[in-house]
Enzyme design. Structure first.
Site, PDB file in Angstrom:
ATOM      1  N   LYS A 191      -6.119 -11.714  -8.367  1.00 18.84           N
ATOM      2  CA  LYS A 191      -7.377 -11.784  -7.629  1.00 18.84           C
ATOM      3  C   LYS A 191      -8.372 -10.759  -8.192  1.00 18.84           C
ATOM      4  O   LYS A 191      -7.970  -9.672  -8.601  1.00 18.84           O
ATOM      5  CB  LYS A 191      -7.061 -11.448  -6.162  1.00 18.84           C
ATOM      6  CG  LYS A 191      -8.093 -11.893  -5.168  1.00 18.84           C
ATOM      7  CD  LYS A 191      -7.582 -11.657  -3.753  1.00 18.84           C
ATOM      8  CE  LYS A 191      -8.609 -10.890  -2.967  1.00 18.84           C
ATOM      9  NZ  LYS A 191      -8.248 -10.639  -1.575  1.00 18.84           N
ATOM     10  N   LYS A 207       0.817  -1.212   0.000  1.00 22.75           N
ATOM     11  CA  LYS A 207       0.000   0.000   0.000  1.00 22.75           C
ATOM     12  C   LYS A 207       0.849   1.259   0.000  1.00 22.75           C
ATOM     13  O   LYS A 207       0.442   2.275  -0.551  1.00 22.75           O
ATOM     14  CB  LYS A 207      -0.963  -0.001   1.189  1.00 22.75           C
ATOM     15  CG  LYS A 207      -2.049  -1.054   1.044  1.00 22.75           C
ATOM     16  CD  LYS A 207      -3.377  -0.596   1.587  1.00 22.75           C
ATOM     17  CE  LYS A 207      -4.451  -1.584   1.193  1.00 22.75           C
ATOM     18  NZ  LYS A 207      -5.733  -1.321   1.831  1.00 22.75           N
ATOM     19  N   LYS A 231     -11.622  -4.675  -6.901  1.00 22.70           N
ATOM     20  CA  LYS A 231     -12.522  -3.546  -7.137  1.00 22.70           C
ATOM     21  C   LYS A 231     -11.944  -2.534  -8.118  1.00 22.70           C
ATOM     22  O   LYS A 231     -12.669  -1.800  -8.766  1.00 22.70           O
ATOM     23  CB  LYS A 231     -12.812  -2.814  -5.812  1.00 22.70           C
ATOM     24  CG  LYS A 231     -13.281  -3.733  -4.709  1.00 22.70           C
ATOM     25  CD  LYS A 231     -13.320  -3.021  -3.356  1.00 22.70           C
ATOM     26  CE  LYS A 231     -13.003  -4.007  -2.241  1.00 22.70           C
ATOM     27  NZ  LYS A 231     -13.382  -3.615  -0.902  1.00 22.70           N
TER      28      LYS A 231
END
Ligand code: TRP
Length: 331
Positions: free
Chosen positions: A196, A114, A199
């Site tokens: 994966k 992140k 969003k």
């Protein structure tokens, strides 16, 4: 009498819920209600480690609550709550910050990922995210924490914190365990099946959201990436087809063998259409129920209020114990 084991998990309302979060997590959560004492929450405190638009965050939090219920998490049988409604999370989070080492937090792969993605906003919350997550878990003395592979490291850290704290102050927290349900499907992107489903891929058709329209869903499956071999077979060298089979299996309850036979000699076009249709059939009642609930603000309010009351009772008991153990004067 045998007490039911306690389960706790949460999802950040930082994006719309996806088919991946449904098949990998929420569907399983709903099925655990009879065998376990379940606490499911909306991790809005965690969501603000990345900058959020306030109106969107509020709307998404309520929509996510509606979707939990529409997916079958019955508020009568489960405790469903919004994290920021239970102040004990931040209160214990601070205490745990003081029992979590800088070095431990620096090693968290999610923090590293992140920070790389949000180089202009590497805030302290992003760094201490795991100790707040540890507080979420141990406030409720959870036995089992259903999480995906990417969160296992955070549960491991929680276990280290528990051991450290219990070692200093005596048995205070229950030792939690990561819980990977037997049927937990790992759903991949329809466009990049080596990743994966995420969003961030909603615009490109790689990701299906629970509230997507049937036409959008059909279109995304039509465009799903496969391979040039033209055989419906589950194989690591065929990630696109394997993923579609996995999705079809969850929708229909069929086994991989049954699916292979069903599409033997038929083209990918037909196969992809069938998967799209199965997903539309699965999601239509969920979408309709979620939309009905999103419009029923009074009902949602009654659910999150009752959830916060129940959660607070458990959480505050743990927090009082901790405050006493570390030496704070009782008010
Ligand atoms: N970190 C989790 C995620 O990103 C969300 C989360 C926050 C969580 N607190 C938790 C999950 C406690 C399980 C238990 O998906």
């Amino acid at each position: 009498m045998d007490e039911k084991k306690r389960i706790l998990s949460g999802i950040k309302p930082s994006g719309d819920l996806t088919l991946g979060s449904y098949m990998g997590a929420i569907k399983n959560w709903a099925e655990l209600a009879d065998s376990y004492d379940c606490f499911y929450f909306l991790a809005d405190l965690h969501a603000i480690t990345v900058r959020q638009n306030p109106a969107d965050l509020r709307r998404r939090t309520l929509a996510q609550l509606a979707q939990y219920i529409a997916c079958g998490i019955d508020p009568e049988k489960n405790t469903i709550f919004i994290q920021s409604h239970v102040p004990a999370h931040t209160q214990l989070g601070w205490v745990l910050d003081c029992y979590t080492m800088f070095g431990e937090l620096s090693r968290m792969t999610q923090f590293k990922d992140k920070s790389a993605k949000n180089a202009d906003n590497i805030n302290a919350g992003l760094f201490t995210y795991p100790s707040l997550m540890a507080a979420d878990i141990i406030l409720y003395q959870a036995d089992l924490v259903p999480v995906g592979e990417d969160q296992k490291q955070h549960v491991e850290l929680t276990r280290n914190i528990v051991q450290r704290f219990n070692g200093v102050y005596g048995e205070t927290f229950k030792m939690p365990e990561p819980f990977i349900p037997k049927m937990g499907a790992r759903i991949m992107s329809l466009q990049h099946p080596e990743n994966k489903m995420s969003k961030s891929e909603t615009d490109t058709g790689g990701c299906i959201c629970l509230l997507d329209s049937p036409d959008d869903i059909r279109r995304s499956f039509k465009r799903a990436v496969t391979d040039s071999e033209m055989s419906v077979r589950c194989d690591p060298s065929k990630p696109g087809v394997s993923n579609l089979m996995q999705i079809y299996a969850v929708c229909t309850g069929k086994t991989m063998d049954e699916i292979e036979r069903e599409f033997d000699g038929r083209g990918y076009g037909e196969f992809k259409e069938a998967v799209g249709e199965a997903v539309v059939t699965l999601l239509t009642p969920i979408r309709e129920e979620a939309q009905r609930l999103i419009a029923d603000k009074a009902y949602l309010e009654s659910v999150y209020r009752a959830g916060a009351d129940k959660a607070s009772q458990v959480a505050e008991k743990t927090l009082r114990k901790v405050y006493k153990k570390v030496g704070f004067v009782a008010r």
